[in-house]
Design an enzyme around this catalytic site. Structure first.
Site, PDB file in Angstrom:
ATOM      1  N   GLY A  14     -43.517  36.312 -10.569  1.00 30.29           N
ATOM      2  CA  GLY A  14     -44.425  35.784  -9.346  1.00 30.29           C
ATOM      3  C   GLY A  14     -45.743  35.015  -9.758  1.00 30.29           C
ATOM      4  N   GLY A  17     -51.809  36.128 -10.231  1.00 26.75           N
ATOM      5  CA  GLY A  17     -52.779  36.955  -9.324  1.00 26.75           C
ATOM      6  C   GLY A  17     -51.817  37.981  -8.332  1.00 26.75           C
ATOM      7  N   SER A  88     -42.965  32.742 -14.868  1.00 30.65           N
ATOM      8  CA  SER A  88     -41.642  32.126 -15.042  1.00 30.65           C
ATOM      9  C   SER A  88     -41.022  31.673 -13.670  1.00 30.65           C
ATOM     10  CB  SER A  88     -40.665  33.285 -15.064  1.00 30.65           C
ATOM     11  OG  SER A  88     -40.989  34.674 -14.855  1.00 30.65           O
TER      12      SER A  88
END
Length: 200
Positions: A14, A17, A88
Site C-alpha cells: 500500500g 501512510g 511494493s
C-alpha cells in the site's frame, strides 16, 4: 508453533501512510502472544540496512522487494511466520514474490490519496506535490494496486485494530493460523501501543 502449523508470508502492500506498519505491528504482537515464531520485515527499516544504497528507480525498487522476498523465503523455510510491510508498488515483482514464496498472502492496505495527504504528519506528500521529492509513489511514481489480493483493508474507514482483525480472520479462514482472538490481548495492544506507532 506445532507440527500442524504452517509458516506463511503475509505481504502488506500500500502507499506511504496507509497503515502497513501499524497493522503489521499489531499482528506481530498478537502472534507472539500466542507463542508463534514470527518476524516482521518493515520496508523502511530494511531500506536502511539490507537495501542501503538502492535508490527509487523502478529497477531499484524491484531489487529492494526481491531482497525482502529472499529473506522471507529463508525465514519461511525455517518455519517462521513472516509479515512483510512494504509499499511494493509494482504488480510484476509482487507476482514474482507470490510465485517464489510458499503460502504467500497478499493484503492491500488501501487508503484514498486525499486522506493520505491529510494524515501525513511528516509532510512528505506536500513536498512531493511541490516537486521536492522525486519518485514518490502515488504522486510522481505509480502505485499499481493488486488485482486479486487475498484481502483489501481500507484504513480510511477502519481503525488499525479493525483492519488487523480482518487480516487475522482471513489467515484463520485460509487455515494458516488456528488461534482464536484473545480480547484481552487485543485491548491491551490497542490501549498501550497503537497511539505510539506511526501510521505508515
Amino acid at each position: 508453533m506445532t507440527d500442524e502449523d504452517r509458516a506463511f508470508t503475509l505481504w502488506l502492500t500500500g502507499m506511504s501512510g496507509a497503515g502497513k506498519t501499524t497493522i503489521s505491528s499489531l499482528l506481530e504482537f498478537w502472534l507472539l502472544r500466542h507463542g508463534a515464531r514470527v518476524e516482521r520485515l518493515d520496508g523502511d527499516e530494511l531500506r536502511k540496512h539490507l537495501s542501503k544504497g538502492l535508490g527509487f528507480s523502478r529497477e531499484d525498487r524491484d531489487e529492494n522487494i526481491r531482497r525482502i522476498g529472499y529473506v522471507a523465503r529463508l525465514l519461511s523455510r525455517n518455519r517462521v511466520i513472516v509479515i512483510a510491510a512494504a509499499i511494493s508498488p509494482y504488480r510484476a515483482v509482487r507476482l514474482e514474490m507470490r510465485q517464489s514464496i510458499e503460502n504467500f498472502v497478499e493484503v492491500h492496505v488501501d487508503c484514498p490519496l486525499d486522506v493520505l495527504i491529510a494524515r501525513d504528519a511528516k509532510g512528505l506528500y506536500q513536498k512531493a506535490l511541490r516537486g521536492e521529492i522525486a519518485h514518490f509513489t502515488g504522486i510522481s511514481d505509480p502505485y499499481e494496486p493488486p488485482l486479486n489480493p487475498e484481502l483489501v483493508v481500507d484504513t480510511s474507514v477502519e481503525s488499525p485494530v479493525e483492519s488487523a482483525m480482518r487480516v487475522w480472520n482471513k489467515l484463520r479462514d485460509l487455515g494458516l493460523i488456528r488461534f482464536d482472538h484473545d480480547s484481552e490481548v487485543v485491548q491491551e495492544y490497542a490501549c498501550t501501543e497503537t497511539s505510539t506507532i506511526q501510521t505508515n
